[in-house]
Design an enzyme around this catalytic site. Sequence first.
Site, PDB file in Angstrom:
ATOM      1  N   LYS A  22       0.830  -1.209   0.000  1.00  0.00           N
ATOM      2  CA  LYS A  22       0.000   0.000   0.000  1.00  0.00           C
ATOM      3  C   LYS A  22       0.862   1.255   0.000  1.00  0.00           C
ATOM      4  CE  LYS A  22      -2.795   2.764   3.204  1.00  0.00           C
ATOM      5  NZ  LYS A  22      -1.809   3.785   3.588  1.00  0.00           N
ATOM      6  N   ASN A  23       1.859   1.294   0.879  1.00  0.00           N
ATOM      7  CA  ASN A  23       2.645   2.515   1.035  1.00  0.00           C
ATOM      8  C   ASN A  23       3.501   2.822  -0.192  1.00  0.00           C
ATOM      9  OD1 ASN A  23       1.583   3.091   3.554  1.00  0.00           O
ATOM     10  ND2 ASN A  23       3.168   1.978   4.659  1.00  0.00           N
ATOM     11  N   ARG A  92      -4.450  10.378   3.537  1.00  0.00           N
ATOM     12  CA  ARG A  92      -3.289  11.209   3.848  1.00  0.00           C
ATOM     13  C   ARG A  92      -2.283  11.214   2.699  1.00  0.00           C
ATOM     14  NH1 ARG A  92      -1.104  14.162   7.496  1.00  0.00           N
ATOM     15  NH2 ARG A  92       1.161  14.253   7.722  1.00  0.00           N
ATOM     16  N   CYS A 116      -5.992   8.496   8.332  1.00  0.00           N
ATOM     17  CA  CYS A 116      -6.237   8.042   9.698  1.00  0.00           C
ATOM     18  C   CYS A 116      -6.084   9.176  10.702  1.00  0.00           C
ATOM     19  CB  CYS A 116      -5.252   6.928  10.059  1.00  0.00           C
ATOM     20  SG  CYS A 116      -5.577   5.382   9.206  1.00  0.00           S
ATOM     21  N   PRO A 122       2.455  16.573  10.968  1.00  0.00           N
ATOM     22  CA  PRO A 122       2.642  17.774  10.165  1.00  0.00           C
ATOM     23  C   PRO A 122       3.392  17.489   8.871  1.00  0.00           C
ATOM     24  CG  PRO A 122       4.189  17.740  12.003  1.00  0.00           C
ATOM     25  CD  PRO A 122       3.262  16.576  12.195  1.00  0.00           C
ATOM     26  N   ILE A 123       3.182  18.367   7.878  1.00  0.00           N
ATOM     27  CA  ILE A 123       3.913  18.224   6.621  1.00  0.00           C
ATOM     28  C   ILE A 123       4.925  19.364   6.470  1.00  0.00           C
ATOM     29  CG2 ILE A 123       2.089  16.898   5.481  1.00  0.00           C
ATOM     30  CD1 ILE A 123       1.405  19.494   3.939  1.00  0.00           C
ATOM     31  N   GLN A 125       8.110  19.358   6.950  1.00  0.00           N
ATOM     32  CA  GLN A 125       9.343  18.966   6.257  1.00  0.00           C
ATOM     33  C   GLN A 125       9.149  18.953   4.736  1.00  0.00           C
ATOM     34  OE1 GLN A 125      12.394  18.507   7.974  1.00  0.00           O
ATOM     35  NE2 GLN A 125      11.053  19.443   9.496  1.00  0.00           N
TER      36      GLN A 125
END
Length: 417
Positions: A22-23, A92, A116, A122-123, A125
């Site tokens: 999946k990832n 996400r 989830c 946080p994004i 980075q």
Amino acid sequence: MEKFVIRGGKPLRGTVQISGAKNSAVAVLPAALLADSPSVIDNLPDIKDIETLAEIIKRLGGKVEKGKHEIKIDPTGLNSFHPPRELASRMRASYYLIGALLSKFNEAIIPMPGGCNIGVRPIDQHIKGFEALGAETTIEHGFIRIKAEKLRGAHIYFDVVSVGATINLMLAAVKAEGVTILENCAKEPHVVDVANFLNAMGANIKGAGTDTIKITGVDKLEGCHYTIIPDQIEAGTYMVAAAATGGDVYVKGVIPTHLESIIAKLVEMGVIVEEYDDVIRVRREGPLKRVDIKTLPYPGFPTDMQQPFAVLLALADGISVITENIYENRFRYLEELKKMGMKVRVEGRSAIIEGVGKLTGAPVYATDLRGGAAMVIAGLAAEGITEVLDIYHIDRGYEAMEVKLQALGADIIRIRE
């Protein structure tokens, strides 16, 4: 709404085939948009997140032909850098569209990512990296807008190890002018998989799987035929289910080196694990021993496996501790497991679990994707009947979970309400 009804107490026995990762898949599909010709991607997991991504690509002007485990993506008609909120907010990993669309159009407008509900993720980075490449970022009305006159290579150091940021910056930098150096990178197998896919399309990426990745920008990419790696988290989930039920299961179609931290903890708990080329046999004949687990970036113990392991620790002798070092507030699922007799208390980033030997069936909610998997494993191991509600979370990341479990002898059915 759908739910699983599980009659527990039956050891799992047999062979289970593991699906594609999946990832990897949720990043490879956006990456395919960077090519000037179609790509065919196989070993694709048949899950909700892939359906959502395929629909987003269609809405952006791409052509998609999807089979159960294969997809053809033709990005030549792509005409939008603004995915619809109602789709992108479901998952996400929609944030990978930022890197891909920024690289394609020098602009992307994306709703704040969904998926989830497991605390603060946080994004920052990602944004730091995009800005280093020359983009400007604004966040307003629930959307992230990122725009650049031209993307230029840069030297970027990630303050924290982030899989999402590592992949997103590879996507953004692959066609940027000059050389980009990414430091303190995530090393997960799916980071390497995405880099391999981009290289198969003509990218010049070196060092994926190490701390430092070097990306030399290229002018164009061409589509290719690519096979996604097997899903290490799905494999780990079935390995834990075998151990929890006192079963004997062959987990097939895996890369054992991707599972070393999971195997090590199972062996430490007294589970018998045998490794073959692409098969792992997991069986349990005696009691489970207590262990402590600390989640860490790969090759450390994966954060996505602490929830299934929590069930094993509840069945073990003694007191065990899980320390969650990757995400905040990833212990919400434990409140549901308490309904089944689990004894646990949370102190900051740690969950202290007192082994109770057995769990009992109860109605529980799948609080998130991996928490949902933990509920299913608990139901399989428990005495009596367990109902797992809100299983759409599980369907986002596990292909046909109840079908695979039924083939292993589990008494589990899906009911539509």
